[in-house]
Write an enzyme that holds these catalytic residues in place. Structure first.
Site, PDB file in Angstrom:
ATOM      1  N   ARG A   1       2.646   3.976  16.692  1.00 44.60           N
ATOM      2  CA  ARG A   1       2.140   5.091  15.884  1.00 44.60           C
ATOM      3  C   ARG A   1       2.513   6.471  16.447  1.00 44.60           C
ATOM      4  O   ARG A   1       2.928   7.340  15.698  1.00 44.60           O
ATOM      5  CB  ARG A   1       0.634   4.970  15.664  1.00 44.60           C
ATOM      6  CG  ARG A   1       0.224   3.746  14.844  1.00 44.60           C
ATOM      7  CD  ARG A   1       1.029   3.600  13.572  1.00 44.60           C
ATOM      8  NE  ARG A   1       0.553   2.537  12.693  1.00 44.60           N
ATOM      9  CZ  ARG A   1       0.956   1.262  12.724  1.00 44.60           C
ATOM     10  NH1 ARG A   1       1.853   0.866  13.612  1.00 44.60           N
ATOM     11  NH2 ARG A   1       0.485   0.378  11.870  1.00 44.60           N
TER      12      ARG A   1
ATOM     13  N   ASP B   1       0.813  -1.221   0.000  1.00 43.76           N
ATOM     14  CA  ASP B   1       0.000   0.000   0.000  1.00 43.76           C
ATOM     15  C   ASP B   1       0.842   1.265   0.000  1.00 43.76           C
ATOM     16  O   ASP B   1       0.612   2.176  -0.788  1.00 43.76           O
ATOM     17  CB  ASP B   1      -0.936   0.016   1.214  1.00 43.76           C
ATOM     18  CG  ASP B   1      -2.192  -0.821   0.981  1.00 43.76           C
ATOM     19  OD1 ASP B   1      -2.421  -1.240  -0.173  1.00 43.76           O
ATOM     20  OD2 ASP B   1      -2.932  -1.045   1.949  1.00 43.76           O
TER      21      ASP B   1
ATOM     22  N   SER C   1      -2.883  -8.529   6.398  1.00 38.27           N
ATOM     23  CA  SER C   1      -2.317  -7.223   6.727  1.00 38.27           C
ATOM     24  C   SER C   1      -1.562  -7.404   8.033  1.00 38.27           C
ATOM     25  O   SER C   1      -2.140  -7.779   9.051  1.00 38.27           O
ATOM     26  CB  SER C   1      -3.442  -6.201   6.895  1.00 38.27           C
ATOM     27  OG  SER C   1      -2.925  -5.058   7.553  1.00 38.27           O
TER      28      SER C   1
ATOM     29  N   ASP D   1      -5.298   2.726  13.343  1.00 38.40           N
ATOM     30  CA  ASP D   1      -4.000   3.371  13.146  1.00 38.40           C
ATOM     31  C   ASP D   1      -4.129   4.779  12.569  1.00 38.40           C
ATOM     32  O   ASP D   1      -3.363   5.668  12.906  1.00 38.40           O
ATOM     33  CB  ASP D   1      -3.095   2.484  12.288  1.00 38.40           C
ATOM     34  CG  ASP D   1      -2.682   1.220  13.040  1.00 38.40           C
ATOM     35  OD1 ASP D   1      -2.517   1.317  14.272  1.00 38.40           O
ATOM     36  OD2 ASP D   1      -2.531   0.158  12.421  1.00 38.40           O
TER      37      ASP D   1
HETATM   38  N1  ARG Z   1      -6.111  -4.124  15.840  1.00 39.74           N
HETATM   39  C1  ARG Z   1      -4.788  -3.778  16.252  1.00 39.74           C
HETATM   40  C2  ARG Z   1      -4.723  -2.355  16.720  1.00 39.74           C
HETATM   41  O1  ARG Z   1      -5.606  -1.619  16.440  1.00 39.74           O
HETATM   42  C3  ARG Z   1      -3.767  -4.089  15.187  1.00 39.74           C
HETATM   43  C4  ARG Z   1      -3.654  -3.139  14.049  1.00 39.74           C
HETATM   44  C5  ARG Z   1      -2.728  -3.680  13.055  1.00 39.74           C
HETATM   45  N2  ARG Z   1      -2.528  -2.780  11.976  1.00 39.74           N
HETATM   46  C6  ARG Z   1      -2.383  -3.186  10.737  1.00 39.74           C
HETATM   47  N3  ARG Z   1      -2.172  -2.261   9.857  1.00 39.74           N
HETATM   48  N4  ARG Z   1      -2.438  -4.436  10.385  1.00 39.74           N
HETATM   49  O2  ARG Z   1      -3.814  -1.958  17.377  1.00 39.74           O
END
Ligand code: ARG
Length: 419
Positions: A105, A20, A185, A134
């Protein structure tokens, strides 16, 4: 200058090297007419990754059309500034998920802002979709740190499927490796690995064996063994007595505990944006540290402090999960957490067995466990006579209430009588 985003000339993109963000580099150039600087932050996503791997990622960004591509090593900063606080707070969102992605993040946001200043950029961009947490974490952090910077979200705007993105990468000759074409992902860092999408979108389907990287099958676990984890003021500092920095300890403990199949989490999770999602994680090192740390707290924290802290731990995890790292409440809670850690110094013995890491011993120079008070042996120093009066006064108000106001209980059935 961009038509879609007037005033935006140069953008720093949080670049992962994945499909992406690689396509996003070129897409922003083509559709928005901006210059793109790609910034990759090493947060320990691939424990084996060396300089060569990061060079490949840098070159992928340049091949996609970035005017500059940089890699910064954020591992120490992630460990010391973010993961260590999460360990002190025993942070597990919804009682289970140790915040992996939520911790990186706000750190990446800080580096985006620094890079934007270095390159004279007017905007920053991330590759998050509109459905996840995120984007919330990036944007809330960025607005707290640099409200003057514009925030762009190409992946949220473009409406491409994964297949579209793969096709565009081919059309634009962006070198995508086969591993980028897997249906999952994945987000990872020192604290663990998060896996979403693909076959696990069916909450009834068991996670396929192919998704695991940091954890072995329990059936393949080696013979039981022990590790000793040392903490100083709540921060893990030694492994089997040897000093080791947290950013090095985590990958080591991942390998040690992961070999026993420890650290897998499979859960339905409530995202900030209102969606329930099926999430799979593997965090052997982080979960082992949190278990050991909270055990050491049980030994060193005074009862009321410990109970109050447990109430606030959930709040801390919620805040950080929800993207509010840079918030006055997180800072205030961390001031409280920090104060509680003054004597959380000591060692914890962890026994690793197939499928579990169990605390089997703990000791602390300033522990509150008092053998003379706890023992049932001859050297008991507890004043037993004090107990009778204490218990009578403890129950006095209930006793009075029972005598004057309590409703009659139904009679206790006679032996053999049916209730
Ligand atoms: N659900 C988890 C969180 O919100 C994992 C997020 C993973 N992000 C990703 N881009 N695969 O922290």
């Amino acid at each position: 200058m961009s038509d879609a985003h007037p005033g935006v000339r140069k953008v720093v993109l949080a670049y992962s090297g994945g499909l992406d963000t690689s396509v996003a580099v070129r897409w922003m150039i083509e559709h928005w007419g901006v210059e793109v600087v790609a910034l990759a932050v090493d947060v320990g996503q691939s424990p084996g990754a060396d300089t060569a791997a990061w060079e490949t990622i840098r070159h992928r960004a340049l091949a996609a059309g970035a005017v500059a591509a940089e890699v910064v090593d954020g591992r120490e900063e992630l460990a010391a500034g973010f993961v260590a606080r999460a360990v002190k707070a025993n942070a597990r969102y919804e009682g289970r998920y140790p915040l992996v992605s939520s911790l990186s993040r706000p750190l990446i946001a800080r580096h985006l802002v620094a890079a934007a200043r270095r390159h004279g950029a007017d905007a920053v961009a991330h590759g998050c979709t509109g459905k996840g947490n995120d984007q919330v974490r990036f944007e809330v952090s960025l607005r707290a740190l640099a409200p003057d910077l514009r925030i762009l979200a190409p992946v949220r705007d473009w409406g491409l499927t994964r297949a579209d993105a793969i096709r565009l990468a081919g059309q634009w000759a962006i070198p995508i490796t086969a591993s980028l074409e897997v249906p999952y992902s994945i987000d990872e860092n020192l604290a663990g690995r998060a896996i979403e999408c693909g076959a696990i979108e069916d909450p009834w389907a068991a996670p396929p064996a192919e998704i695991w990287e940091r954890t072995a099958e329990v059936a393949d676990a080696p013979a039981p063994s022990e590790v000793v984890l040392g903490f100083e003021r709540g921060v893990p500092t030694t492994l089997d007595g040897d000093p080791v920095a947290l950013h090095e300890l985590l990958p080591r403990l991942d390998r040690i505990a992961g070999a026993y199949g420890v650290g897998r989490i499979d859960m339905i999770e409530n995202r900030r944006v209102g969606i329930k999602s099926r999430e799979v994680y593997e965090c052997p090192g982080m979960l082992t540290l949190i278990d050991a740390h909270s055990d050491l707290e049980a030994l060193t924290l005074e009862r009321d402090v410990m109970h109050e802290k447990q109430r606030l731990e959930g709040r801390w995890a919620d805040l950080v999960y929800d993207g509010l790292w840079y918030s006055p409440l997180r800072e205030a809670l961390d001031a409280f957490m920090e104060e509680t850690q003054r004597h959380v110094t000591g060692e914890v013995r962890v026994r690793l067995e197939p499928g579990r890491a169990a605390v089997v011993g703990r000791r602390a120079p300033r522990g509150l466990y008092d053998y003379a008070l706890a023992t049932y042996e001859a050297d008991d120093a507890f004043r037993h006579a004090d107990a009778a009066g204490f218990v009578r006064l403890w129950g006095l108000s209930v006793e009075t209430w029972a005598r004057r106001q309590r409703r009659e209980e139904p009679a206790v059935p006679e032996p053999g009588e049916r209730p």
